[in-house]
Design a protein around this motif. Structure first.
Motif, PDB file in Angstrom:
ATOM      1  N   GLY A 137       0.794  -1.227   0.000  1.00 39.23           N
ATOM      2  CA  GLY A 137       0.000   0.000   0.000  1.00 39.23           C
ATOM      3  C   GLY A 137       0.822   1.271   0.000  1.00 39.23           C
ATOM      4  O   GLY A 137       0.334   2.335  -0.384  1.00 39.23           O
ATOM      5  N   GLU A 138       2.108   1.204   0.401  1.00 46.40           N
ATOM      6  CA  GLU A 138       2.950   2.389   0.500  1.00 46.40           C
ATOM      7  C   GLU A 138       3.831   2.579  -0.742  1.00 46.40           C
ATOM      8  O   GLU A 138       4.589   3.543  -0.810  1.00 46.40           O
ATOM      9  CB  GLU A 138       3.875   2.272   1.719  1.00 46.40           C
ATOM     10  N   SER A 139       3.714   1.653  -1.701  1.00 48.42           N
ATOM     11  CA  SER A 139       4.662   1.636  -2.820  1.00 48.42           C
ATOM     12  C   SER A 139       4.149   2.407  -4.030  1.00 48.42           C
ATOM     13  O   SER A 139       2.946   2.668  -4.165  1.00 48.42           O
ATOM     14  CB  SER A 139       4.959   0.189  -3.228  1.00 48.42           C
ATOM     15  N   SER A 140       5.111   2.730  -4.921  1.00 51.68           N
ATOM     16  CA  SER A 140       4.773   3.355  -6.199  1.00 51.68           C
ATOM     17  C   SER A 140       4.142   2.302  -7.105  1.00 51.68           C
ATOM     18  O   SER A 140       4.251   1.098  -6.837  1.00 51.68           O
ATOM     19  CB  SER A 140       6.045   3.912  -6.839  1.00 51.68           C
ATOM     20  N   PRO A 141       3.470   2.711  -8.204  1.00 57.25           N
ATOM     21  CA  PRO A 141       2.819   1.730  -9.088  1.00 57.25           C
ATOM     22  C   PRO A 141       3.756   0.640  -9.590  1.00 57.25           C
ATOM     23  O   PRO A 141       3.398  -0.531  -9.601  1.00 57.25           O
ATOM     24  CB  PRO A 141       2.293   2.598 -10.233  1.00 57.25           C
ATOM     25  N   ILE A 142       4.975   1.010 -10.010  1.00 53.96           N
ATOM     26  CA  ILE A 142       5.926   0.009 -10.508  1.00 53.96           C
ATOM     27  C   ILE A 142       6.333  -0.933  -9.377  1.00 53.96           C
ATOM     28  O   ILE A 142       6.390  -2.150  -9.541  1.00 53.96           O
ATOM     29  CB  ILE A 142       7.170   0.696 -11.109  1.00 53.96           C
ATOM     30  N   HIS A 143       6.616  -0.365  -8.221  1.00 53.00           N
ATOM     31  CA  HIS A 143       7.065  -1.217  -7.118  1.00 53.00           C
ATOM     32  C   HIS A 143       5.938  -2.120  -6.609  1.00 53.00           C
ATOM     33  O   HIS A 143       6.199  -3.215  -6.098  1.00 53.00           O
ATOM     34  CB  HIS A 143       7.620  -0.359  -5.982  1.00 53.00           C
ATOM     35  N   LYS A 144       4.716  -1.671  -6.760  1.00 45.43           N
ATOM     36  CA  LYS A 144       3.591  -2.532  -6.379  1.00 45.43           C
ATOM     37  C   LYS A 144       3.580  -3.814  -7.216  1.00 45.43           C
ATOM     38  O   LYS A 144       3.292  -4.906  -6.707  1.00 45.43           O
ATOM     39  CB  LYS A 144       2.265  -1.774  -6.563  1.00 45.43           C
ATOM     40  N   LYS A 145       3.898  -3.687  -8.499  1.00 45.84           N
ATOM     41  CA  LYS A 145       3.917  -4.865  -9.361  1.00 45.84           C
ATOM     42  C   LYS A 145       5.056  -5.806  -8.968  1.00 45.84           C
ATOM     43  O   LYS A 145       4.912  -7.025  -9.004  1.00 45.84           O
ATOM     44  CB  LYS A 145       4.062  -4.422 -10.815  1.00 45.84           C
ATOM     45  N   ARG A 146       6.185  -5.244  -8.557  1.00 43.31           N
ATOM     46  CA  ARG A 146       7.274  -6.085  -8.064  1.00 43.31           C
ATOM     47  C   ARG A 146       6.853  -6.814  -6.790  1.00 43.31           C
ATOM     48  O   ARG A 146       7.141  -8.003  -6.604  1.00 43.31           O
ATOM     49  CB  ARG A 146       8.511  -5.215  -7.792  1.00 43.31           C
ATOM     50  N   ILE A 147       6.171  -6.090  -5.912  1.00 44.78           N
ATOM     51  CA  ILE A 147       5.729  -6.683  -4.644  1.00 44.78           C
ATOM     52  C   ILE A 147       4.734  -7.824  -4.914  1.00 44.78           C
ATOM     53  O   ILE A 147       4.743  -8.841  -4.215  1.00 44.78           O
ATOM     54  CB  ILE A 147       5.062  -5.603  -3.758  1.00 44.78           C
ATOM     55  N   LEU A 148       3.861  -7.640  -5.923  1.00 47.66           N
ATOM     56  CA  LEU A 148       2.900  -8.703  -6.250  1.00 47.66           C
ATOM     57  C   LEU A 148       3.622  -9.986  -6.647  1.00 47.66           C
ATOM     58  O   LEU A 148       3.199 -11.090  -6.261  1.00 47.66           O
ATOM     59  CB  LEU A 148       1.978  -8.238  -7.382  1.00 47.66           C
ATOM     60  N   TYR A 149       4.676  -9.874  -7.422  1.00 50.69           N
ATOM     61  CA  TYR A 149       5.470 -11.062  -7.772  1.00 50.69           C
ATOM     62  C   TYR A 149       6.059 -11.701  -6.513  1.00 50.69           C
ATOM     63  O   TYR A 149       6.082 -12.932  -6.376  1.00 50.69           O
ATOM     64  CB  TYR A 149       6.597 -10.676  -8.739  1.00 50.69           C
ATOM     65  N   MET A 150       6.563 -10.863  -5.608  1.00 49.18           N
ATOM     66  CA  MET A 150       7.121 -11.407  -4.371  1.00 49.18           C
ATOM     67  C   MET A 150       6.056 -12.124  -3.550  1.00 49.18           C
ATOM     68  O   MET A 150       6.288 -13.208  -3.007  1.00 49.18           O
ATOM     69  CB  MET A 150       7.737 -10.269  -3.527  1.00 49.18           C
ATOM     70  N   ILE A 151       4.875 -11.526  -3.476  1.00 48.53           N
ATOM     71  CA  ILE A 151       3.778 -12.151  -2.720  1.00 48.53           C
ATOM     72  C   ILE A 151       3.411 -13.502  -3.344  1.00 48.53           C
ATOM     73  O   ILE A 151       3.185 -14.486  -2.630  1.00 48.53           O
ATOM     74  CB  ILE A 151       2.564 -11.204  -2.683  1.00 48.53           C
ATOM     75  N   ALA A 152       3.391 -13.540  -4.694  1.00 48.77           N
ATOM     76  CA  ALA A 152       3.063 -14.797  -5.371  1.00 48.77           C
ATOM     77  C   ALA A 152       4.098 -15.874  -5.067  1.00 48.77           C
ATOM     78  O   ALA A 152       3.769 -17.030  -4.758  1.00 48.77           O
ATOM     79  CB  ALA A 152       2.964 -14.572  -6.876  1.00 48.77           C
ATOM     80  N   GLY A 153       5.385 -15.514  -5.132  1.00 47.75           N
ATOM     81  CA  GLY A 153       6.446 -16.485  -4.887  1.00 47.75           C
ATOM     82  C   GLY A 153       6.474 -16.953  -3.446  1.00 47.75           C
ATOM     83  O   GLY A 153       6.520 -18.168  -3.159  1.00 47.75           O
ATOM     84  N   VAL A 154       6.466 -16.012  -2.515  1.00 48.86           N
ATOM     85  CA  VAL A 154       6.511 -16.362  -1.097  1.00 48.86           C
ATOM     86  C   VAL A 154       5.234 -17.090  -0.697  1.00 48.86           C
ATOM     87  O   VAL A 154       5.256 -18.046   0.104  1.00 48.86           O
ATOM     88  CB  VAL A 154       6.713 -15.097  -0.236  1.00 48.86           C
ATOM     89  N   GLY A 155       4.107 -16.672  -1.270  1.00 48.61           N
ATOM     90  CA  GLY A 155       2.835 -17.343  -0.968  1.00 48.61           C
ATOM     91  C   GLY A 155       2.837 -18.792  -1.407  1.00 48.61           C
ATOM     92  O   GLY A 155       2.307 -19.672  -0.710  1.00 48.61           O
ATOM     93  N   THR A 156       3.428 -19.061  -2.585  1.00 47.07           N
ATOM     94  CA  THR A 156       3.539 -20.454  -3.068  1.00 47.07           C
ATOM     95  C   THR A 156       4.331 -21.302  -2.085  1.00 47.07           C
ATOM     96  O   THR A 156       3.940 -22.435  -1.743  1.00 47.07           O
ATOM     97  CB  THR A 156       4.219 -20.474  -4.450  1.00 47.07           C
ATOM     98  N   PHE A 157       5.451 -20.770  -1.595  1.00 48.72           N
ATOM     99  CA  PHE A 157       6.286 -21.519  -0.661  1.00 48.72           C
ATOM    100  C   PHE A 157       5.562 -21.730   0.669  1.00 48.72           C
ATOM    101  O   PHE A 157       5.614 -22.820   1.263  1.00 48.72           O
ATOM    102  CB  PHE A 157       7.605 -20.779  -0.443  1.00 48.72           C
ATOM    103  N   ALA A 158       4.867 -20.687   1.145  1.00 53.05           N
ATOM    104  CA  ALA A 158       4.127 -20.810   2.401  1.00 53.05           C
ATOM    105  C   ALA A 158       3.004 -21.838   2.279  1.00 53.05           C
ATOM    106  O   ALA A 158       2.760 -22.640   3.190  1.00 53.05           O
ATOM    107  CB  ALA A 158       3.560 -19.444   2.788  1.00 53.05           C
ATOM    108  N   LEU A 159       2.314 -21.833   1.125  1.00 54.06           N
ATOM    109  CA  LEU A 159       1.232 -22.801   0.910  1.00 54.06           C
ATOM    110  C   LEU A 159       1.774 -24.225   0.908  1.00 54.06           C
ATOM    111  O   LEU A 159       1.157 -25.133   1.478  1.00 54.06           O
ATOM    112  CB  LEU A 159       0.534 -22.485  -0.416  1.00 54.06           C
TER     113      LEU A 159
END
Length: 876
Positions: free
Chosen positions: A166-188
């Motif tokens: 929520g605190e990131s710029s538009p470009i950085h938000k897209k990077r964060i989404l990739y991180m969430i997807a990757g880390v979320g896969t490992f957590a799942l």
């Protein structure tokens, strides 16, 4: 199933190698390094999984593969946390890494010694059920600690990424989404594995590879390396500024593209000193470099590493347009000032004609109607003259040509005159006009030393402003002698009950042509210069003007002017023979100056006062004298060889019990520059007096410090220019005027004594050869040593730790400055203004250590010096 699992491991390793290769080709950064380590330990983990899969015939073989897996997991977790912190801009405290290192150490110790204790695995056995050989274990406490640690790290990073989104710029938000997807896969995967969904199979390799792929895509697809590194590259190589980076030995280690365009011959690895053009600019006081019709400003910035200088950066900033704009603005401002002054002067002549003819009409006519018309014309004409004078004064103030003249005058007369002029205007509006003046100021013979005309103008300007913006109530003029923080001053306050001024407009009210934005806008009279002029006049006299006001409740303008008082019997007149007749025979003065001619002038100017004066020509002798005898006043020249006047005063006052620790001291200087007052006051002087010294100035000094001294720390300005009755030289002295010597000015410095002035001229001419020899020797020595210094500086640019004998060079510069300073004062003292100006330029050039400027002015000074001496010799 076996071959499927083997294929997964091999594909995972290949993908990780591919991602490692891509990452290695990118520019270095902390995130890149973290990802490389993250990638390597992940591959190590997969290798361990593969070894466990294909070599688990015995517990020992399976355990070897497990040990490699846990080493990979430990490094993977540390690198992953670092990468997430740098790439995701997560604020992870350093102690978290320490805790993680401790847990990893415990886990690795436990797994490597698992055969000898039950804390990692309680039991271990090999399963051979036909699918593939594998180890089956019952977890111990260290194993559980490891997976709690692993799950906590993965979930914590996932939560931090979600919060950071929520605190990131538009470009950085897209990077964060990739991180969430990757880390979320490992957590799942961890959660499902813990729930037994996958049975004996552990899909951790797939989850780990997916997470790494997501991180890589985030960096590549959304330009993490591209945007940051390209920005650095563009800023360094293709910016408008040229840049050279030097190491600690001043060798060039990097040059950007702009610098290569300016200096194609520059080579990395060469010494910066080979670039003579750059070196010359660096040694120039203004640090400007002219290249290809452009002007570059050179700036130096040290590179500091571990608290020590490890090199420097030289920036070449194109200032051509800025300097051209400044010059255009300066020229426009000067043109405006000249225009205003010319128009003001041109308007005054016809206005005086109009008003004069109007008076003639008023005197010759007997018709009341015509008389009424003439009164209106006179009133309008007076207003017009006042506006012209305002514009003229504003122009003079802005151009610096307005002179502050000081004389002794009766303060009461000025106050009553100003009040009398403004009272009718106030009474015309039915205002209560009040004058409040301290009783001591009303005493006969109470004289104030200052600029009578401009003090009167300040009062009238403030009263006009008060009457103009007050419709009912009062206008009050208050005058008193006041003291604050040890300073005594004349306090003039003009208060009214008018419309007032809002806080947001109080700063603007003192700007030219401003009248504020409140109800004042409705007033069309005036052009808004009165307050600005009053403020500038107060400041020009060393004082101030401040305002206290509130809308609808009136205003109070307060002027403070340094208090300098002279009694009626002692204030000097225009005839010098009356100004220097006070008897100071009971006082003793010590005068210190390294110039014998200056001491002669002082003795001559003061001999009428009968004051006892002792003279010495250096600071050390003065200190010795002060140890032996108590003096009533110390007169110290500032610019002397060591110790100079300031250092001498410090030595005299070093002993608190010394004879002259509390004796008042006055500094003599030829440079009454801005800040001089503060300089001498801070160094312990009561005041300073400018050279050449006027008789009237000396009279005021003696009056203040020997007879009626009061502990006031107000600095006295240059004495009244008209105090001495100038005796015109006839015949031969007129010849001096034609040869660069202002005889009247020089004669005034000799107290109007024609014979003494001739003696000064003779001394000046007689000592020319000797003093020119000393100056020439200093100049030539300076040139030779400057060349040597330039060569040494070329090896270290302008490093303060250069091997050049800096102290010796500084002494050479100081010698040249001191000699030029003394010659300047001598030239000005006989009225040779042009020659003195040349010596002043040499003095300034010496202070700036600018040999080119000295070489420019030196021959001109020598030529003028010879012309002046030739003229003197013909006269004498």
């Amino acid at each position: 199933m076996f071959y499927f699992l083997v294929s997964v491991n091999i594909i995972a390793i290949i993908l990780m190698l591919f991602m490692l290769a891509i990452c290695l080709r990118k520019k270095r950064s902390k995130a890149q390094l973290a990802f490389i380590i993250y990638d390597i330990f992940s591959m190590l983990f997969v290798v361990g999984v593969h070894l466990e899969l294909v070599h688990s015939d015995t517990v020992g073989e399976a355990l070897a593969g497990l040990c490699i897996q846990y080493v990979g997991q430990a490094g993977f977790l540390m690198a992953f946390l670092w990468f997430a912190s740098e790439f995701g801009r997560l604020k992870i405290p350093k102690f978290i890494y320490f805790i993680q290192a401790v847990i990893n150490t415990i886990v690795l110790t436990g797994v490597f010694t698992a055969e000898y204790h039950p804390y990692f695995y309680k039991t271990m056995r090999i399963l051979k059920d036909g699918i593939y050989h594998r180890i089956e274990v019952i977890p111990g406490i260290i194993w559980k600690l490891h997976y709690i640690h692993l799950g906590t790290v993965i979930l914590a990073v996932l939560i931090l990424c979600i919060m950071r989104y929520g605190e990131s710029s538009p470009i950085h938000k897209k990077r964060i989404l990739y991180m969430i997807a990757g880390v979320g896969t490992f957590a799942l995967e961890l959660i499902l594995k813990g729930l037994g969904v996958f049975g004996s199979y552990n899909p951790v390799v797939i989850a780990m590879t997916t997470m790494m792929f997501c991180m890589m895509m985030a960096m590549i697809h959304y330009g993490y390396f591209g945007s940051q590194q390209a920005a650095v590259d563009n800023a360094f190589h293709y910016g408008k500024e040229g840049l050279i980076i030097l190491d600690a030995e001043n060798k060039i280690i990097s040059v950007n593209q702009r610098m290569k365009e300016l200096f194609p011959e520059i080579k990395v690895g060469s010494a910066a000193s080979r670039q003579k053009e750059i070196l010359q600019a660096l040694t120039n006081r203004e640090r400007l470099l002219h290249k290809n019709d452009r002007i570059y400003e050179l700036r130096m910035e040290d590179i500091v590493e571990n608290g020590e200088k490890d090199g420097c950066m030289l920036w070449f900033i194109d200032q051509t347009e800025n300097l051209e704009m400044m010059q255009r603005l300066r020229s426009a401002d000067e043109a405006k000032t000249r225009f205003l002054m010319k128009v003001s002067h041109e308007l005054r002549t016809p206005m005086h004609t109009i008003l004069g003819m109007n008076e003639v009409i008023a005197e010759e006519t007997s018709e009341e109607k015509i008389r009424r018309y003439t009164r209106e014309i006179a009133s309008a004409g007076d207003s017009m003259i006042a506006l012209i004078e305002e514009v003229l004064d504003a122009s003079r103030l802005e151009s610096g040509t307005l002179q502050i003249k000081k004389d002794a005058f009766a303060l009461e007369e000025v106050i009553h005159d100003a009040a009398a002029q403004m009272r009718p205007q106030a009474e015309k509006k039915s205002l209560n006009f009040r004058l409040r003046m301290e009783e001591p100021l009303l005493k006969p013979g109470k004289h104030f030393y200052g600029d009578k005309a401009h003090i009167r103008q300040i009062i009238i300007n403030l009263l006009e402003n008060a009457v103009k913006y007050t419709d009912e109530g009062f206008v009050e003029l208050g005058v008193e002698k006041a003291a604050e923080n040890g300073d005594t001053f004349l306090k003039i306050a003009v208060a009214d009950s008018g419309i007032g001024i809002g806080k947001e407009e109080q700063d603007k009210i003192f700007e030219s042509f401003e009248r504020g934005n409140t109800a004042r806008n409705s007033r069309k009279d005036g052009i808004g210069l009165g307050l600005d002029i009053a403020k500038q006049l107060a400041e020009a006299m060393g004082g101030s003007l401040c305002l206290i006001s509130e809308v609808t409740k009136g205003s109070t303008f307060t002027v403070r002017i340094p208090w300098i008082e002279v009694s009626e019997k002692h204030h000097f007149t225009k005839q010098s023979e009356k100004s220097m007749n006070a008897d100071y025979s009971s006082f003793t003065i010590l005068a210190v100056d390294d110039n014998e001619q200056n001491l002669m002038v002082l003795e001559h100017l003061l001999h009428k006062t009968k004051v006892k004066m002792e003279t010495v020509m250096d600071g050390n002798t003065a200190v010795q004298k002060c140890e032996e005898k108590t003096y009533d006043l110390l007169l110290l020249d500032h610019m002397m060889p060591k110790p100079d006047g300031i250092e001498t005063l410090h030595l005299i006052r070093a002993d608190e019990k010394g004879r002259n620790h509390y004796t008042q001291a006055v500094a003599f200087t030829a440079n009454a520059t801005a800040g001089a007052k503060e300089l001498y006051k801070n160094e312990g002087f009561a005041e300073y007096i400018t050279k050449p010294v006027k008789p009237g100035t000396l009279e005021i000094m003696l009056q203040k410090y020997l007879r009626d001294y009061q502990p006031e720390e107000n600095m006295v300005f240059q004495g009244n220019m008209d105090d001495t009755k100038i005796i015109k030289l006839r015949g031969l002295l007129h010849y001096l005027e034609k040869n660069g010597i202002a005889a009247e000015e020089g004669l005034s410095y000799a107290d109007g004594d024609e014979q003494f002035y001739k003696e000064l001229l003779g001394i000046f001419a007689k000592e020319k050869e000797k003093k020119q020899h000393h100056l020439e020797k200093a100049f030539q020595t300076l040139k030779i040593n400057h060349v040597v210094t330039m060569k040494e500086t070329a090896e270290t640019i302008i490093d303060s730790e250069t091997t050049t004998d800096t102290e010796n060079m500084n002494e050479l510069w100081k010698t040249f400055v001191t000699q030029s300073h003394g010659l300047k004062g001598e030239a000005w003292g006989i009225g040779a203004r042009t020659l003195g100006d040349f010596f002043y330029q040499l003095e300034c050039a010496g202070k700036e250590k600018n040999i080119e400027k000295i070489e420019h002015f030196y021959p001109k000074a020598m030529e003028e010096w010879q012309q002046v001496v030739d003229a003197i010799q013909r006269v004498l």
